[in-house]
Design a protein around this motif. Structure first.
Motif, mmCIF file in Angstrom:
data_model
loop_
_atom_site.group_PDB
_atom_site.id
_atom_site.type_symbol
_atom_site.label_atom_id
_atom_site.label_comp_id
_atom_site.label_asym_id
_atom_site.label_seq_id
_atom_site.Cartn_x
_atom_site.Cartn_y
_atom_site.Cartn_z
ATOM 1 N N PRO A 154 8.631 21.400 41.904
ATOM 2 C CA PRO A 154 8.393 21.031 40.514
ATOM 3 C C PRO A 154 8.755 22.085 39.492
ATOM 4 O O PRO A 154 8.925 21.781 38.325
ATOM 5 C CB PRO A 154 6.884 20.743 40.481
ATOM 6 C CG PRO A 154 6.330 21.520 41.625
ATOM 7 C CD PRO A 154 7.391 21.515 42.688
ATOM 8 N N ASP A 155 8.875 23.355 39.912
ATOM 9 C CA ASP A 155 9.236 24.403 38.969
ATOM 10 C C ASP A 155 10.738 24.387 38.736
ATOM 11 O O ASP A 155 11.509 23.881 39.529
ATOM 12 C CB ASP A 155 8.807 25.782 39.484
ATOM 13 C CG ASP A 155 7.292 25.892 39.590
ATOM 14 O OD1 ASP A 155 6.612 25.220 38.794
ATOM 15 O OD2 ASP A 155 6.812 26.618 40.473
ATOM 16 N N GLY A 156 11.152 24.995 37.625
ATOM 17 C CA GLY A 156 12.577 25.081 37.344
ATOM 18 C C GLY A 156 13.019 23.935 36.459
ATOM 19 O O GLY A 156 12.237 23.355 35.713
ATOM 20 N N PRO A 180 2.100 27.105 32.464
ATOM 21 C CA PRO A 180 0.927 26.616 31.712
ATOM 22 C C PRO A 180 0.570 27.480 30.509
ATOM 23 O O PRO A 180 -0.130 27.013 29.591
ATOM 24 C CB PRO A 180 -0.188 26.645 32.757
ATOM 25 C CG PRO A 180 0.523 26.503 34.068
ATOM 26 C CD PRO A 180 1.808 27.236 33.897
ATOM 27 N N SER A 181 1.021 28.721 30.486
ATOM 28 C CA SER A 181 0.699 29.595 29.358
ATOM 29 C C SER A 181 1.319 29.114 28.046
ATOM 30 O O SER A 181 0.920 29.547 26.967
ATOM 31 C CB SER A 181 1.163 31.023 29.652
ATOM 32 O OG SER A 181 2.565 31.071 29.873
ATOM 33 N N TRP A 182 2.295 28.188 28.138
ATOM 34 C CA TRP A 182 2.900 27.644 26.921
ATOM 35 C C TRP A 182 2.009 26.594 26.252
ATOM 36 O O TRP A 182 2.254 26.203 25.116
ATOM 37 C CB TRP A 182 4.255 27.013 27.232
ATOM 38 C CG TRP A 182 5.354 27.975 27.560
ATOM 39 C CD1 TRP A 182 5.894 28.223 28.783
ATOM 40 C CD2 TRP A 182 6.051 28.816 26.644
ATOM 41 N NE1 TRP A 182 6.891 29.167 28.696
ATOM 42 C CE2 TRP A 182 7.010 29.545 27.389
ATOM 43 C CE3 TRP A 182 5.973 29.031 25.270
ATOM 44 C CZ2 TRP A 182 7.872 30.464 26.804
ATOM 45 C CZ3 TRP A 182 6.828 29.947 24.674
ATOM 46 C CH2 TRP A 182 7.763 30.652 25.444
ATOM 47 N N GLN A 216 1.029 20.276 25.034
ATOM 48 C CA GLN A 216 -0.285 20.042 25.618
ATOM 49 C C GLN A 216 -0.220 20.116 27.141
ATOM 50 O O GLN A 216 0.860 20.012 27.736
ATOM 51 C CB GLN A 216 -0.816 18.670 25.185
ATOM 52 C CG GLN A 216 -1.052 18.536 23.697
ATOM 53 C CD GLN A 216 -1.665 17.201 23.319
ATOM 54 O OE1 GLN A 216 -2.098 16.434 24.189
ATOM 55 N NE2 GLN A 216 -1.722 16.922 22.032
ATOM 56 N N ASP A 217 -1.391 20.271 27.742
ATOM 57 C CA ASP A 217 -1.479 20.317 29.191
ATOM 58 C C ASP A 217 -0.955 19.001 29.779
ATOM 59 O O ASP A 217 -1.348 17.916 29.357
ATOM 60 C CB ASP A 217 -2.921 20.539 29.622
ATOM 61 C CG ASP A 217 -3.061 20.763 31.122
ATOM 62 O OD1 ASP A 217 -2.088 21.236 31.735
ATOM 63 O OD2 ASP A 217 -4.138 20.449 31.661
ATOM 64 N N GLY A 218 -0.042 19.101 30.731
ATOM 65 C CA GLY A 218 0.514 17.917 31.368
ATOM 66 C C GLY A 218 1.812 17.438 30.754
ATOM 67 O O GLY A 218 2.452 16.526 31.288
ATOM 68 N N ASP A 219 2.208 18.014 29.618
ATOM 69 C CA ASP A 219 3.473 17.615 28.996
ATOM 70 C C ASP A 219 4.656 17.960 29.890
ATOM 71 O O ASP A 219 4.673 19.005 30.552
ATOM 72 C CB ASP A 219 3.660 18.325 27.650
ATOM 73 C CG ASP A 219 2.837 17.715 26.537
ATOM 74 O OD1 ASP A 219 2.162 16.702 26.801
ATOM 75 O OD2 ASP A 219 2.874 18.251 25.421
ATOM 76 N N ILE A 220 5.649 17.080 29.893
ATOM 77 C CA ILE A 220 6.930 17.358 30.545
ATOM 78 C C ILE A 220 7.951 17.552 29.432
ATOM 79 O O ILE A 220 8.117 16.690 28.571
ATOM 80 C CB ILE A 220 7.363 16.216 31.477
ATOM 81 C CG1 ILE A 220 6.320 16.014 32.570
ATOM 82 C CG2 ILE A 220 8.728 16.506 32.090
ATOM 83 C CD1 ILE A 220 6.584 14.806 33.450
ATOM 84 N N LYS A 259 14.238 30.301 33.959
ATOM 85 C CA LYS A 259 13.538 31.582 34.025
ATOM 86 C C LYS A 259 12.749 31.839 32.748
ATOM 87 O O LYS A 259 11.617 32.331 32.790
ATOM 88 C CB LYS A 259 14.539 32.713 34.266
ATOM 89 C CG LYS A 259 15.198 32.659 35.644
ATOM 90 C CD LYS A 259 16.209 33.788 35.803
ATOM 91 C CE LYS A 259 16.854 33.748 37.182
ATOM 92 N NZ LYS A 259 17.871 34.827 37.352
ATOM 93 N N ALA A 260 13.325 31.482 31.603
ATOM 94 C CA ALA A 260 12.650 31.737 30.329
ATOM 95 C C ALA A 260 11.398 30.876 30.184
ATOM 96 O O ALA A 260 10.368 31.338 29.677
ATOM 97 C CB ALA A 260 13.611 31.469 29.169
ATOM 98 N N ALA A 261 11.463 29.636 30.635
ATOM 99 C CA ALA A 261 10.312 28.735 30.492
ATOM 100 C C ALA A 261 9.224 29.025 31.500
ATOM 101 O O ALA A 261 8.062 28.653 31.306
ATOM 102 C CB ALA A 261 10.774 27.284 30.643
ATOM 103 N N ALA A 262 9.577 29.718 32.580
ATOM 104 C CA ALA A 262 8.611 29.995 33.643
ATOM 105 C C ALA A 262 7.655 31.121 33.292
ATOM 106 O O ALA A 262 6.659 31.336 33.986
ATOM 107 C CB ALA A 262 9.347 30.343 34.940
#
Length: 222
Positions: free
Chosen positions: A132-134, A155-157, A192-196, A211-214
């Motif tokens: 799911p990452d990336g 999640p920090s975003w 928000q939490d859960g947003d894609i 990498k930047a979003a992670a």
């Protein structure tokens, strides 16, 4: 609008039912009369036996006043030939062909024929759930240079404005998927939490964006 479908397999019959339920008229073509058994008893559209690249068959299906043509038979060659006949001979602008070979799909995309590469699409969807990452490309332009991608974010975003996220990651957010709905962000939209997050970007920028979003940069970015 009238839509012609070539191929009465599981995909073709499902499309026929969905389109009819939405109020469109439908004609479905298949070489085997037995294939039409997949259609429900109340199906009101035309059932045409034959190959989808035969002009007489297409005319019987109403191709001359069709707004769209879909080729979803089990054969790549039949699908692409039928799509080309529909577009080049009968002038149907909105055509889509299912292609199993992703290499062929890219070629035909460059020729201006939209395709759904079944094997690649399925593999991408499985990978998205396994890893799911990336970032996962969802769409590419015909030249393969611009993509719409689903971006995995840390999640920090959460709580960060989309505009701030765009500035920090250097990308353009096309839309958010939130609780099954799509949201086009404005200047005040907050992640928000859960947003894609779905972004538009150059294909060669995908690794950097992942990498930047992670990892959210240190400091007050909210």
């Amino acid at each position: 609008m009238h839509i012609v479908i070539m191929g009465c397999g599981r995909v073709g019959s499902t499309l026929a039912h969905i389109l009819e339920d939405k109020g469109h008229s439908v004609a479905i073509i298949d070489q085997s009369p037995e294939a039409f058994r997949r259609l429900r008893g109340g199906f009101r559209g035309r059932r045409v036996t034959g190959v989808g690249f035969d002009r007489d068959v297409l005319q019987e299906a109403g191709i001359e006043h069709a707004s769209a043509f879909v080729a979803v038979s089990s054969g790549d060659n039949s699908n692409i030939i039928s799509a080309r006949v529909a577009r080049e001979t009968f002038g149907v602008e909105n055509v889509v062909a299912r292609i199993y070979d992703p290499r062929r799909a890219e070629v035909y995309q460059r020729l201006g024929i939209p395709t759904v590469a079944t094997v690649r699409w399925t593999a991408d969807q499985i990978l998205r759930r396994l890893l799911p990452d990336g970032a996962m490309p969802l769409w590419r332009d015909p030249n393969g240079e611009v993509i719409l991608a689903e971006l995995g974010i840390d999640p920090s975003w959460v709580g960060t404005k989309v505009t701030t996220f765009e500035e920090a990651v250097r990308t353009r957010v096309a839309f958010l998927s939130r609780m099954g709905e799509s949201i086009v962000p404005d200047a005040e939209t907050v992640i928000q939490d859960g947003d894609i997050v779905h972004v538009m970007a150059r294909s060669d920028d995908l690794e950097r964006l992942s990498k930047a979003a992670a990892r959210r940069p240190e400091g007050d970015f909210r």
